[in-house]
Scaffold this active site. Structure first.
Site, PDB file in Angstrom:
ATOM      1  N   ASP A  15       0.820  -1.211   0.000  1.00  9.12           N
ATOM      2  CA  ASP A  15       0.000   0.000   0.000  1.00  9.12           C
ATOM      3  C   ASP A  15       0.856   1.264   0.000  1.00  9.12           C
ATOM      4  O   ASP A  15       0.649   2.168  -0.810  1.00  9.12           O
ATOM      5  CB  ASP A  15      -0.928   0.005   1.217  1.00  9.12           C
ATOM      6  CG  ASP A  15      -1.850  -1.195   1.249  1.00  9.12           C
ATOM      7  OD1 ASP A  15      -2.183  -1.692   0.165  1.00  9.12           O
ATOM      8  OD2 ASP A  15      -2.228  -1.634   2.342  1.00  9.12           O
ATOM      9  N   TYR A 191       5.380 -14.029   0.099  1.00 11.15           N
ATOM     10  CA  TYR A 191       4.904 -14.402   1.426  1.00 11.15           C
ATOM     11  C   TYR A 191       5.427 -15.801   1.759  1.00 11.15           C
ATOM     12  O   TYR A 191       6.067 -16.455   0.928  1.00 11.15           O
ATOM     13  CB  TYR A 191       3.369 -14.391   1.457  1.00 11.15           C
ATOM     14  CG  TYR A 191       2.752 -13.077   1.062  1.00 11.15           C
ATOM     15  CD1 TYR A 191       2.895 -11.952   1.867  1.00 11.15           C
ATOM     16  CD2 TYR A 191       2.019 -12.959  -0.126  1.00 11.15           C
ATOM     17  CE1 TYR A 191       2.324 -10.738   1.505  1.00 11.15           C
ATOM     18  CE2 TYR A 191       1.451 -11.747  -0.497  1.00 11.15           C
ATOM     19  CZ  TYR A 191       1.603 -10.637   0.322  1.00 11.15           C
ATOM     20  OH  TYR A 191       1.050  -9.450  -0.043  1.00 11.15           O
ATOM     21  N   GLN A 253      13.037   1.734  -3.171  1.00  5.61           N
ATOM     22  CA  GLN A 253      12.299   1.388  -4.384  1.00  5.61           C
ATOM     23  C   GLN A 253      13.128   1.427  -5.654  1.00  5.61           C
ATOM     24  O   GLN A 253      13.017   0.544  -6.504  1.00  5.61           O
ATOM     25  CB  GLN A 253      11.071   2.289  -4.505  1.00  5.61           C
ATOM     26  CG  GLN A 253       9.969   1.930  -3.521  1.00  5.61           C
ATOM     27  CD  GLN A 253       8.749   2.797  -3.712  1.00  5.61           C
ATOM     28  OE1 GLN A 253       8.840   4.000  -3.965  1.00  5.61           O
ATOM     29  NE2 GLN A 253       7.575   2.198  -3.580  1.00  5.61           N
ATOM     30  N   ARG A 269       5.427 -10.302  -4.579  1.00  2.50           N
ATOM     31  CA  ARG A 269       4.176 -10.293  -3.841  1.00  2.50           C
ATOM     32  C   ARG A 269       3.651  -8.857  -3.795  1.00  2.50           C
ATOM     33  O   ARG A 269       4.388  -7.910  -4.052  1.00  2.50           O
ATOM     34  CB  ARG A 269       4.398 -10.788  -2.416  1.00  2.50           C
ATOM     35  CG  ARG A 269       5.149  -9.770  -1.569  1.00  2.50           C
ATOM     36  CD  ARG A 269       5.251 -10.202  -0.113  1.00  2.50           C
ATOM     37  NE  ARG A 269       5.291  -9.031   0.750  1.00  2.50           N
ATOM     38  CZ  ARG A 269       6.097  -8.911   1.798  1.00  2.50           C
ATOM     39  NH1 ARG A 269       6.925  -9.886   2.102  1.00  2.50           N
ATOM     40  NH2 ARG A 269       6.057  -7.833   2.547  1.00  2.50           N
ATOM     41  N   GLU A 271       0.982  -5.477  -4.479  1.00  2.00           N
ATOM     42  CA  GLU A 271       0.675  -4.740  -5.701  1.00  2.00           C
ATOM     43  C   GLU A 271       1.883  -4.010  -6.266  1.00  2.00           C
ATOM     44  O   GLU A 271       2.102  -3.996  -7.475  1.00  2.00           O
ATOM     45  CB  GLU A 271      -0.459  -3.740  -5.434  1.00  2.00           C
ATOM     46  CG  GLU A 271      -0.864  -2.968  -6.670  1.00  2.00           C
ATOM     47  CD  GLU A 271      -2.187  -2.232  -6.511  1.00  2.00           C
ATOM     48  OE1 GLU A 271      -2.322  -1.128  -7.054  1.00  2.00           O
ATOM     49  OE2 GLU A 271      -3.087  -2.772  -5.837  1.00  2.00           O
ATOM     50  N   ASP A 272       2.687  -3.388  -5.412  1.00  2.00           N
ATOM     51  CA  ASP A 272       3.794  -2.581  -5.926  1.00  2.00           C
ATOM     52  C   ASP A 272       4.831  -3.448  -6.626  1.00  2.00           C
ATOM     53  O   ASP A 272       5.202  -3.192  -7.772  1.00  2.00           O
ATOM     54  CB  ASP A 272       4.436  -1.792  -4.783  1.00  2.00           C
ATOM     55  CG  ASP A 272       5.537  -0.866  -5.272  1.00  2.00           C
ATOM     56  OD1 ASP A 272       5.252  -0.025  -6.152  1.00  2.00           O
ATOM     57  OD2 ASP A 272       6.686  -0.988  -4.806  1.00  2.00           O
TER      58      ASP A 272
END
Length: 375
Positions: A15, A191, A253, A269, A271-272
């Protein structure tokens, strides 16, 4: 023009990873004043190392980062308010939106999905108490959605980096990796997975050497059990058969992007990292976040149906079976062998998919255009 983005950290870094990239792009490419409200500043500081994990407010790369906590102090709402991933805004802030004499655009930025219904719901308004409209904004993989998060020049930067072997070697060494000549380079950031050991067994016995780069994260406990090593940490290196494993520090990042660009295959894993692996133009595994009542299966299958559309049936079946087995916590030995059989086709397809998605307008630009049309 002022924008507020609210982020409640749920999935560790997915997120905040998305909202931080979006906030930076809105500032850098669209000249906006952006406040990023985060309820877990410590998580933000992991992906932005120069940030203070304790500051209530700070300026990072032109973005005003604010700590959002239970002791909310009323502020004047921005011209555009983004409620990221259906987080619940402070009640006093919502009241300020409804009572404002200015027109305020309120957007619910949804999770990324390839499901068919997304196109029909994108941009729809929802009337809130007080008579204010909130609009649903869906990122997506078709032109009838809000597009994907992609900075200007990203693919050119990646292509230049991939073409520069010296730059790639220097980067890998900067994060503690000594590249092995001729090895298949892969990254692992997923994960927990019961299927991991079956994958590692195959890689250990393979005829080709694999160098597996593992940033610090939730998979380390499973990896440690396979290695029979307690407390794996950044800088550790282990060799078993044809498999060389390097444990990496948690990186910011831009470095993570470069890590993905270096690799031949990326297991990711959230969304990003899922989206950044697609921009890397390499075959990938998406370990989707497990949801109640198996809702994640529909979401994963919707993406696979779209992603595999231009693959041969056998290649599509191979990558689909691998993803499904991994998320089902089953052995991935046979599905991985099938992936290797179609490696060249899957590699060419990953690059083609990346280029096709880059033809659509990026998410930040579609958000700005939506606000201009709304005005």
């Amino acid at each position: 023009m002022k924008w507020d983005i609210f982020c409640s950290v749920v999935d560790n870094f997915g997120d905040i990873g998305v909202t931080w990239r979006l906030a930076r792009q809105l500032v850098a490419e669209h000249g906006l004043h952006v406040r990023l409200w985060v309820d877990d500043v410590a998580a933000f500081a992991r992906i932005c190392p120069q940030a203070s994990p304790d500051a209530s407010e700070q300026l990072q790369l032109g973005v005003e980062v604010r700590h959002w906590h239970s002791q909310w102090q009323p502020v004047e709402p921005a011209n555009v308010v983004i409620e990221a991933f259906a987080c619940e805004l402070p009640a006093t802030y919502v009241r300020a939106i409804t009572e404002s004499k200015r027109r305020i655009l309120w957007l619910n930025l949804e999770y990324l999905s390839a499901e068919d219904w997304v196109s029909g719901c994108h941009g729809l308004p929802s009337l809130q108490s007080g008579g204010v409209q909130k609009y649903f904004f869906f990122p997506g993989f078709t032109e009838s959605t809000g597009g994907l998060l992609r900075e200007a020049g990203l693919l050119t930067q990646r292509q230049d980096f991939v073409a520069n072997e010296q730059a790639r070697q220097q980067f890998l060494r900067s994060i503690g990796v000594e590249p092995i000549a001729g090895a298949r380079l892969m990254s692992l950031f997923t994960y927990e997975s019961a299927g991991l050991s079956s994958w590692l067994d195959v890689l250990e016995q393979d005829s080709q050497c694999t160098q597996l780069l593992v940033p610090e994260g939730r998979i380390l406990a499973d990896l440690g059990r396979w290695l029979a090593v307690d407390d794996l940490k950044a800088g550790d290196s282990h060799r078993r058969g044809a498999l060389q494993i390097n444990i990496l520090p948690f990186i910011e990042q831009r470095q993570y992007d470069q890590l993905l660009w270096c690799c031949d295959f990326n297991a990711v894993r959230g969304e990003d990292s899922f989206l950044r692996a697609q921009w890397a133009g390499r075959p990938l595994l998406w370990h989707i976040y497990q949801q109640e009542e198996g809702a994640h299966w529909e979401k994963m299958q919707a993406f696979l149906s779209l992603y595999c559309r231009d693959l041969s049936p056998l290649a599509g079946a191979a990558i689909t079976s691998f993803w499904q087995a991994w998320s089902a916590q089953e052995s991935v030995a046979e599905p991985w062998q099938a992936v290797l059989l179609y490696w060249d086709e899957l590699s060419a397809h990953a690059e083609k998919w990346c280029e096709q998605q880059a033809e659509y307008q990026d998410l930040a630009t579609t958000l700005v255009q939506f606000q201009q049309n709304w005005l």
